[in-house]
Write a protein that holds these residues in place. Structure first.
Motif, PDB file in Angstrom:
ATOM      1  N   SER A   1       0.836  -1.215   0.000  1.00 57.04           N
ATOM      2  CA  SER A   1       0.000   0.000   0.000  1.00 57.04           C
ATOM      3  C   SER A   1       0.865   1.257   0.000  1.00 57.04           C
ATOM      4  O   SER A   1       0.530   2.251  -0.645  1.00 57.04           O
ATOM      5  CB  SER A   1      -0.996   0.003   1.163  1.00 57.04           C
ATOM      6  N   VAL A   2       2.009   1.226   0.686  1.00 64.02           N
ATOM      7  CA  VAL A   2       2.891   2.411   0.666  1.00 64.02           C
ATOM      8  C   VAL A   2       3.400   2.645  -0.756  1.00 64.02           C
ATOM      9  O   VAL A   2       3.406   3.775  -1.254  1.00 64.02           O
ATOM     10  CB  VAL A   2       4.064   2.241   1.671  1.00 64.02           C
ATOM     11  N   ASN A   3       3.784   1.563  -1.440  1.00 55.05           N
ATOM     12  CA  ASN A   3       4.280   1.734  -2.815  1.00 55.05           C
ATOM     13  C   ASN A   3       3.181   2.278  -3.739  1.00 55.05           C
ATOM     14  O   ASN A   3       3.399   3.215  -4.509  1.00 55.05           O
ATOM     15  CB  ASN A   3       4.820   0.401  -3.349  1.00 55.05           C
TER      16      ASN A   3
ATOM     17  N   LEU B   1       1.312   5.837  -1.500  1.00 60.59           N
ATOM     18  CA  LEU B   1       2.122   6.933  -0.963  1.00 60.59           C
ATOM     19  C   LEU B   1       3.324   7.279  -1.848  1.00 60.59           C
ATOM     20  O   LEU B   1       3.871   8.372  -1.734  1.00 60.59           O
ATOM     21  CB  LEU B   1       2.609   6.601   0.453  1.00 60.59           C
TER      22      LEU B   1
ATOM     23  N   CYS C   1       8.989   4.896  -0.864  1.00 65.30           N
ATOM     24  CA  CYS C   1       8.559   5.256   0.484  1.00 65.30           C
ATOM     25  C   CYS C   1       8.117   6.719   0.487  1.00 65.30           C
ATOM     26  O   CYS C   1       8.267   7.423  -0.519  1.00 65.30           O
ATOM     27  CB  CYS C   1       9.655   4.989   1.517  1.00 65.30           C
TER      28      CYS C   1
ATOM     29  N   THR D   1       7.975   3.970   6.608  1.00 65.95           N
ATOM     30  CA  THR D   1       7.726   2.595   6.173  1.00 65.95           C
ATOM     31  C   THR D   1       8.436   2.337   4.843  1.00 65.95           C
ATOM     32  O   THR D   1       8.429   3.187   3.957  1.00 65.95           O
ATOM     33  CB  THR D   1       6.207   2.371   6.005  1.00 65.95           C
ATOM     34  N   ASN D   2       9.019   1.152   4.716  1.00 63.84           N
ATOM     35  CA  ASN D   2       9.766   0.703   3.517  1.00 63.84           C
ATOM     36  C   ASN D   2      11.145   1.350   3.404  1.00 63.84           C
ATOM     37  O   ASN D   2      11.914   0.972   2.505  1.00 63.84           O
ATOM     38  CB  ASN D   2       9.029   1.007   2.187  1.00 63.84           C
TER      39      ASN D   2
ATOM     40  N   SER E   1       7.289  -5.584   7.738  1.00 63.88           N
ATOM     41  CA  SER E   1       7.334  -4.287   7.064  1.00 63.88           C
ATOM     42  C   SER E   1       8.303  -3.413   7.844  1.00 63.88           C
ATOM     43  O   SER E   1       8.054  -3.065   9.000  1.00 63.88           O
ATOM     44  CB  SER E   1       5.930  -3.669   7.054  1.00 63.88           C
TER      45      SER E   1
ATOM     46  N   THR F   1      10.483  -0.258   9.154  1.00 60.28           N
ATOM     47  CA  THR F   1      10.233   1.172   9.391  1.00 60.28           C
ATOM     48  C   THR F   1      11.482   1.772  10.024  1.00 60.28           C
ATOM     49  O   THR F   1      11.981   1.256  11.018  1.00 60.28           O
ATOM     50  CB  THR F   1       9.032   1.346  10.345  1.00 60.28           C
TER      51      THR F   1
ATOM     52  N   ASP G   1      -4.639   7.347   0.060  1.00 65.16           N
ATOM     53  CA  ASP G   1      -4.273   6.169   0.851  1.00 65.16           C
ATOM     54  C   ASP G   1      -5.469   5.691   1.672  1.00 65.16           C
ATOM     55  O   ASP G   1      -5.530   4.543   2.079  1.00 65.16           O
ATOM     56  CB  ASP G   1      -3.094   6.503   1.762  1.00 65.16           C
TER      57      ASP G   1
END
Ligand SMILES: Cc1cc2nc3c(=O)[nH]c(=O)nc-3n(C[C@H](O)[C@H](O)[C@H](O)COP(=O)(O)OP(=O)(O)OC[C@H]3O[C@@H](n4cnc5c(N)ncnc54)[C@H](O)[C@@H]3O)c2cc1C
Length: 260
Positions: free
Chosen positions: A44-46, A49, A78, A114-115, A163, A165, A198
């Motif tokens: 979801s971050v990729n 965000l 990220c 995150t990531n 995941s 961070t 998001d």
């Protein structure tokens, strides 16, 4: 996941994505999170965000250079907004970007990203005019391998541990002006638009995560075209998703077991 088009679901195919919509994204997010919440967060971050703000605010050149590899899953993104002293209140952030010819010189620290430890690219928020508070925020696309970019503290989390961070430190990082998203001062708009987007991933991510293991995601084999992927997701949305029997032992991806 990259082969299935899951790293850029709502990104048009011309930019390396699957060319689907946010309903498909939400369905895929729920199913992936049902199997592994950590994988859902990474994905979801990729998608939301990192890819989304570049798709909405990046120039054509920036989309070709950074969006295509992220949306096709070759690279990971990220989103760097939060700082040690600036969470909800983005206008109080201290990371600065000072114009120097065709570049900006960036200094500061981002927290809880995150990531970050695996990311190739960061959508970064900086202050170009501190006096203007949130109207002085400017967003950039930054390559994590550039000189002056380093990782800081790695967070030991209570869950979703697969995941990663961490904080990111920026020391005199020279960012080309062409990597700016929008104009100077547009950063708050970029951040809010991104976080709004998001929102379409958060409920399915959460509703997928704690579900009973009555069914798990079966792989949708990519047979060549994106229409195959689209029809696979629409089969799921019409209730025809293939299911597999319950597992005897629930998996805990937080400790590193890969989903599958
Ligand atoms: C696991 C994890 C991953 C994250 N990943 C990212 C990431 O990838 N990128 C990124 O940029 N950030 C990330 N964050 C940071 C996250 O976005 C921030 O934690 C969040 O914005 C809140 O900021 P804060 O922690 O500083 O809390 P604060 O802003 O200090 O807020 C603390 C509490 O006070 C409340 N509060 C704050 N201001 C007000 C107010 N004016 N009125 C009433 N209540 C208020 C808040 O709702 C909250 O409950 C992550 C955080 C975590 C825990």
């Amino acid at each position: 996941m990259a082969e299935l088009g899951f790293m850029g679901i709502a990104v048009p195919e011309e930019y390396g994505g699957a060319g689907m919509d946010n309903v498909c994204y939400a369905i895929a997010m729920e199913e992936i999170s049902r199997a592994c919440a950590s994988t859902g967060v990474i994905m979801s971050v990729n998608n939301s965000l990192a890819c989304d703000p570049i798709l909405k605010f990046g120039s054509e050149e920036i989309k070709r250079e950074y969006l295509v590899p992220m949306a096709s899953g070759k690279k990971l993104g990220c989103f760097g907004l939060t700082e040690p002293g600036a969470g909800s209140d983005a206008g109080s952030q201290k990371t600065t970007a000072v114009r120097d010819g065709d570049f900006y010189v960036v200094n500061g620290t981002k927290n809880f990203i995150t990531n970050a430890p695996q990311a190739d690219t960061c959508v970064l928020f900086t202050m170009t005019d501190k006096a203007k508070s949130h109207k002085g925020i400017t967003a950039f696309v930054v390559d994590m391998k550039w000189k002056g970019v380093s990782l800081g503290k790695h967070e030991k989390k209570m869950g979703i541990k697969a995941s990663a961070t961490s904080s990111i430190v920026f020391e005199d990082v020279r960012v080309p002006a062409k990597n700016r998203l929008g104009n100077e001062g547009d950063g708050f708009k970029v951040a809010l638009s991104t976080l709004d987007g998001d929102g379409s991933a958060s409920p399915p991510r959460r509703s997928g995560s704690p579900a009973p293991r009555s069914r798990t995601l079966s792989p949708i084999r990519r047979t060549g075209s994106s229409s195959d992927r689209r029809s696979a997701i629409s089969r799921r949305s019409s209730g025809c998703w293939r299911t597999s029997p319950p597992r005897s032992t629930p998996r805990d991806c937080s400790h590193g077991e890969p989903p599958g």
